[in-house]
Motif scaffolding. Sequence first.
Motif, short mmCIF file in Angstrom:
data_model
loop_
_atom_site.label_atom_id
_atom_site.label_comp_id
_atom_site.label_asym_id
_atom_site.label_seq_id
_atom_site.Cartn_x
_atom_site.Cartn_y
_atom_site.Cartn_z
N CYS A 38 0.82 -1.21 0.00
CA CYS A 38 0.00 0.00 0.00
C CYS A 38 0.86 1.26 0.00
O CYS A 38 2.00 1.26 0.45
CB CYS A 38 -0.89 -0.02 1.24
SG CYS A 38 -2.12 1.31 1.29
N MET A 39 0.27 2.34 -0.47
CA MET A 39 0.96 3.63 -0.48
C MET A 39 0.89 4.33 0.87
O MET A 39 1.47 5.40 1.05
CB MET A 39 0.34 4.53 -1.55
CG MET A 39 -1.09 4.91 -1.28
SD MET A 39 -1.74 5.84 -2.68
CE MET A 39 -3.10 6.67 -1.89
N ARG A 60 3.73 0.23 -5.33
CA ARG A 60 2.78 0.70 -4.33
C ARG A 60 1.54 1.30 -4.98
O ARG A 60 1.64 1.97 -6.00
CB ARG A 60 3.44 1.73 -3.42
CG ARG A 60 4.62 1.13 -2.64
CD ARG A 60 5.29 2.13 -1.77
NE ARG A 60 4.49 2.32 -0.55
CZ ARG A 60 4.98 2.76 0.60
NH1 ARG A 60 6.26 3.07 0.70
NH2 ARG A 60 4.22 2.91 1.65
N ASN A 61 0.40 1.05 -4.34
CA ASN A 61 -0.85 1.69 -4.74
C ASN A 61 -1.80 1.70 -3.55
O ASN A 61 -1.50 1.13 -2.50
CB ASN A 61 -1.46 1.00 -5.98
CG ASN A 61 -1.93 -0.42 -5.73
OD1 ASN A 61 -2.28 -0.80 -4.61
ND2 ASN A 61 -1.96 -1.23 -6.77
N SER A 67 -3.75 -4.90 -9.09
CA SER A 67 -4.47 -4.31 -10.23
C SER A 67 -3.80 -4.77 -11.53
O SER A 67 -2.73 -5.38 -11.52
CB SER A 67 -4.40 -2.79 -10.14
OG SER A 67 -3.04 -2.37 -10.26
N ASP A 69 -2.26 -2.91 -13.59
CA ASP A 69 -0.96 -2.25 -13.70
C ASP A 69 0.08 -2.91 -12.80
O ASP A 69 1.25 -2.99 -13.17
CB ASP A 69 -1.07 -0.76 -13.39
CG ASP A 69 0.18 -0.02 -13.83
OD1 ASP A 69 0.54 -0.12 -15.02
OD2 ASP A 69 0.81 0.62 -12.98
N VAL A 70 -0.33 -3.40 -11.64
CA VAL A 70 0.59 -4.14 -10.77
C VAL A 70 1.04 -5.42 -11.48
O VAL A 70 2.22 -5.76 -11.47
CB VAL A 70 -0.05 -4.44 -9.40
CG1 VAL A 70 0.70 -5.54 -8.65
CG2 VAL A 70 -0.09 -3.17 -8.56
#
Length: 182
Positions: A38-39, A60-61, A67, A69-70
């Motif tokens: 996590c961000m 990180r998101n 996701s 994109d991950v």
Amino acid sequence: MGTNVTEICAANERYAAAFGDKGGLSHDPARRFAIVTCMDCRLDPAKFAGFAEGDAHVIRNAGGRVSDDVIRSLLISYRMLGTNEWFVIQHTHCGMQGPTNEAICARFEEDAAAHGGDAVEAHYIDFMPIAGELEENLVRDVRRLRTHPLVPASIVIHGCIYDVHTGRLIVSEEAEKIGAAK
């Protein structure tokens, strides 16, 4: 200039002055692993997982979610940069636990209405809130990686929960079973 930019630039000057030979680090992570987390500003992956610059990839998101994109980044990390072990690390008391996509969109709508704008684009985004129990969500994300057609069976995928009150990583046994290399 604002306070943050001034402080960041000053910190960067100190960092650059002590940079040493870090310019020679490989873009291939030395320890051959990647972390998805996590961000959240309370998480410092290098400290809680014990690695240094050049050791690992960190993606990180919001929510530490797997996701599209991950997945893209992890596939590049593996295929082009040599990682062979991945960690999905979510955490207790995450801001993404609880709200729904609808509730998040409503907040954008409120803000837009107050400022004469339009928040229609918010309705096209899956904010990937954490639904249900945290470990169930973690297991779903590890399963998503394990069953992705481009993720090789040889990749080891770990699932952990970081406790923001103790700093400890809790390994999910179910996620470990799903993420084991085949």
